[in-house]
Design an enzyme around this catalytic site. Structure first.
Site, short mmCIF file in Angstrom:
data_model
loop_
_atom_site.label_atom_id
_atom_site.label_comp_id
_atom_site.label_asym_id
_atom_site.label_seq_id
_atom_site.Cartn_x
_atom_site.Cartn_y
_atom_site.Cartn_z
N GLY A 11 -7.75 -7.61 15.90
CA GLY A 11 -6.43 -6.88 15.86
C GLY A 11 -6.10 -5.89 16.85
O GLY A 11 -5.67 -5.10 16.66
N HIS A 12 -6.77 -5.96 18.05
CA HIS A 12 -7.08 -4.92 19.05
C HIS A 12 -5.56 -4.66 19.62
O HIS A 12 -5.40 -3.62 20.27
CB HIS A 12 -8.17 -5.19 20.10
CG HIS A 12 -7.70 -6.40 21.07
ND1 HIS A 12 -7.84 -7.51 20.75
CD2 HIS A 12 -7.14 -6.26 22.15
CE1 HIS A 12 -7.31 -8.31 21.74
NE2 HIS A 12 -6.82 -7.33 22.78
N ARG A 13 -4.54 -5.51 19.57
CA ARG A 13 -3.43 -5.22 20.05
C ARG A 13 -2.29 -4.89 18.99
O ARG A 13 -1.25 -4.30 19.51
CB ARG A 13 -2.74 -6.56 20.99
CG ARG A 13 -3.65 -6.83 22.01
CD ARG A 13 -2.99 -7.85 23.02
NE ARG A 13 -2.63 -9.22 22.42
CZ ARG A 13 -2.16 -10.21 23.06
NH1 ARG A 13 -1.94 -10.00 24.51
NH2 ARG A 13 -1.63 -11.19 22.59
N VAL A 16 -2.80 -0.28 14.57
CA VAL A 16 -4.21 0.22 14.22
C VAL A 16 -5.21 -0.18 15.20
O VAL A 16 -6.01 0.80 15.68
CB VAL A 16 -4.61 0.08 12.50
CG1 VAL A 16 -5.82 0.56 12.37
CG2 VAL A 16 -3.57 0.31 11.67
N SER A 108 -4.66 -1.50 2.58
CA SER A 108 -3.47 -0.89 2.41
C SER A 108 -3.37 -0.19 1.23
O SER A 108 -3.71 -0.78 0.20
CB SER A 108 -2.40 -1.92 2.58
OG SER A 108 -1.15 -1.58 2.29
N SER A 109 -2.45 0.70 1.10
CA SER A 109 -2.02 1.50 -0.15
C SER A 109 -1.16 0.71 -0.95
O SER A 109 -1.28 1.14 -2.30
CB SER A 109 -1.37 3.10 0.12
OG SER A 109 -0.22 2.60 0.69
N CYS A 110 -0.63 -0.25 -0.71
CA CYS A 110 0.00 -1.19 -1.77
C CYS A 110 -0.96 -1.86 -2.54
O CYS A 110 -0.39 -2.80 -3.67
CB CYS A 110 0.80 -2.40 -0.95
SG CYS A 110 -0.16 -3.65 -0.17
N TYR A 137 0.28 -9.93 -0.51
CA TYR A 137 -0.20 -9.21 0.39
C TYR A 137 -1.17 -8.22 -0.22
O TYR A 137 -2.69 -8.35 0.02
CB TYR A 137 0.64 -8.42 1.17
CG TYR A 137 0.13 -7.55 2.18
CD1 TYR A 137 -0.67 -8.11 3.33
CD2 TYR A 137 0.04 -6.18 2.14
CE1 TYR A 137 -0.98 -7.50 4.44
CE2 TYR A 137 -0.38 -5.50 3.10
CZ TYR A 137 -1.18 -6.03 4.38
OH TYR A 137 -1.57 -5.22 5.32
N LYS A 141 -5.44 -8.00 -0.13
CA LYS A 141 -6.23 -6.75 0.45
C LYS A 141 -7.36 -6.59 -0.67
O LYS A 141 -8.43 -6.12 -0.26
CB LYS A 141 -5.14 -5.70 0.70
CG LYS A 141 -4.61 -6.16 2.02
CD LYS A 141 -5.39 -6.14 3.30
CE LYS A 141 -4.76 -6.33 4.56
NZ LYS A 141 -5.59 -6.11 5.60
N ASN A 166 0.78 5.40 4.68
CA ASN A 166 1.88 4.74 5.64
C ASN A 166 1.50 5.26 7.08
O ASN A 166 1.42 6.56 7.15
CB ASN A 166 3.38 5.33 5.38
CG ASN A 166 3.97 4.82 3.91
OD1 ASN A 166 3.82 3.64 3.82
ND2 ASN A 166 4.11 5.76 3.13
N HIS A 180 9.44 -0.19 9.21
CA HIS A 180 9.25 0.71 8.29
C HIS A 180 10.17 1.97 8.42
O HIS A 180 10.77 1.99 9.48
CB HIS A 180 7.79 0.93 8.12
CG HIS A 180 6.84 -0.09 7.54
ND1 HIS A 180 6.01 -0.68 8.36
CD2 HIS A 180 6.96 -1.02 6.32
CE1 HIS A 180 5.21 -1.56 7.74
NE2 HIS A 180 5.80 -2.12 6.65
N TRP A 203 19.73 4.93 3.67
CA TRP A 203 19.73 4.17 2.19
C TRP A 203 19.04 5.29 1.20
O TRP A 203 17.98 5.96 1.52
CB TRP A 203 19.03 3.09 2.26
CG TRP A 203 19.82 1.93 2.77
CD1 TRP A 203 20.92 1.66 3.62
CD2 TRP A 203 19.50 0.47 2.30
NE1 TRP A 203 21.09 0.72 3.74
CE2 TRP A 203 20.48 -0.32 2.96
CE3 TRP A 203 18.67 -0.24 1.61
CZ2 TRP A 203 20.59 -1.52 2.78
CZ3 TRP A 203 18.74 -1.61 1.47
CH2 TRP A 203 19.64 -2.20 1.83
#
Length: 313
Positions: A11-13, A16, A108-110, A137, A141, A166, A180, A203
């Site tokens: 995922g180098h592109r 992160v 992920s914090s989710c 998701y 994780k 985030n 986001h 919102w």
């Protein structure tokens, strides 16, 4: 890690992954192996096995994932659970089989329960039900965390997991339909400024609080923990402080230079009242966030200004 070690950033592109590469290059590392998604399909087990057998990377940063906002997660749940399970299963297993020295998995914090106590501690994992819109998701994780722990327990494979809050920064997604909150607000205020609009509407009430970590800090923490942490338990990565959406909007408004009015539409949903990570474990390990939010917003807006052509419709 030594400078001669071969490093694979999956995922180098992405947001992160590209930041991790920048950090490593800054610290004198240049023996990288990269594959784009067109060159290597990480959901294909045979192809991933072949890649690892051929390249034999010493260290693996697993930053590749299928990601999206609430709408995407809710609309394509099968894609999110299938693709993420396949990607992480293939990479973790192949890294072990090819005798990689260490692997770092980014979650992920989710993963935390929808109504988790605040701030969220690592031990809160699996203590309550997940947020229904992105549970697919999140479950993938969580499986990645458990797979790293299982491979360490059964095989002694040195695999660690990090859970970031985030993230934002250069390379973020500023498309209003699926970005986001931070990049969406930057884009909104910028568009309002150049179109001489008098009001920007946000919102919700502006009261919910969120934590924001600059992606360069995330990368720095990743490299630090790759070098200094071998524990079985995953580690939260954040700043340990949060701001209200109203405070964030005011910072972005000032940074962009929008001089009109800011309005909050309280008829729209606020979402979770607060999402803050407990980062005491991270700080005990010896790392703390460095980029101040006001500075991070400025560098992110500067990046957007230099790359906004790709976001024009």
């Amino acid at each position: 890690m030594n400078n001669q070690d071969k490093i694979y950033v999956a995922g180098h592109r992405g947001l992160v992954g590209s930041a991790i590469v920048r950090n490593l290059e800054k610290n004198g590392f240049n023996n990288f192996v990269f594959r784009t998604s067109n060159e290597l399909d990480l959901t294909n087990q045979a192809d991933v096995n072949q890649f690892f057998e051929t390249e034999k990377p010493d260290y693996v940063f697993l930053a590749a994932a299928k990601v999206g906002g609430i709408h995407a997660n809710d609309t394509y749940p099968a894609d999110f659970i299938r693709d993420n399970l396949q990607i992480q299963t293939n990479v973790i297993d192949s890294a072990y089989r090819s005798k990689a020295k260490k692997l770092l998995f980014l979650g992920s914090s989710c993963i935390y329960p929808k109504f988790s106590p605040q701030p969220m501690k690592e031990e809160h994992l699996l203590t309550g039900e997940l947020e229904s819109t992105n549970e697919w998701y999140a479950i993938a994780k969580i499986a990645g965390i458990k797979m790293c722990q299982a491979y360490k327990k059964q095989y002694g494979f040195n695999a660690i997991s990090l859970m970031p809050t985030n993230l934002y920064g250069p390379g973020d997604n500023f498309n209003l339909e699926n970005s986001h909150v931070m990049p969406a607000l930057i884009r909104k205020f910028h568009d309002a400024k150049i179109n001489n609009m008098s009001v920007v509407e946000v919102w919700g009430t502006g009261k919910p609080k969120r934590e924001f970590l600059h992606v360069d800090d995330m990368a720095d923490a990743s490299v630090f923990l790759m070098n200094n942490y071998d524990g079985e338990e995953f580690i939260n990565v954040g700043v340990g402080e949060d701001v209200s959406i109203m405070e964030l909007a005011e910072i972005i408004k000032k940074t962009v230079g929008f001089e009109g009015e800011l309005k909050f539409d309280s008829t729209k949903p606020d979402g979770t009242p607060r999402k803050l990570l407990d980062v005491s474990k991270l700080e005990q390990a010896g790392w703390k966030a460095k980029v101040l939010l006001i500075d991070g917003v400025k560098t992110t807006y500067d990046w957007f200004l230099s790359n906004q052509e790709m976001y024009r419709k």
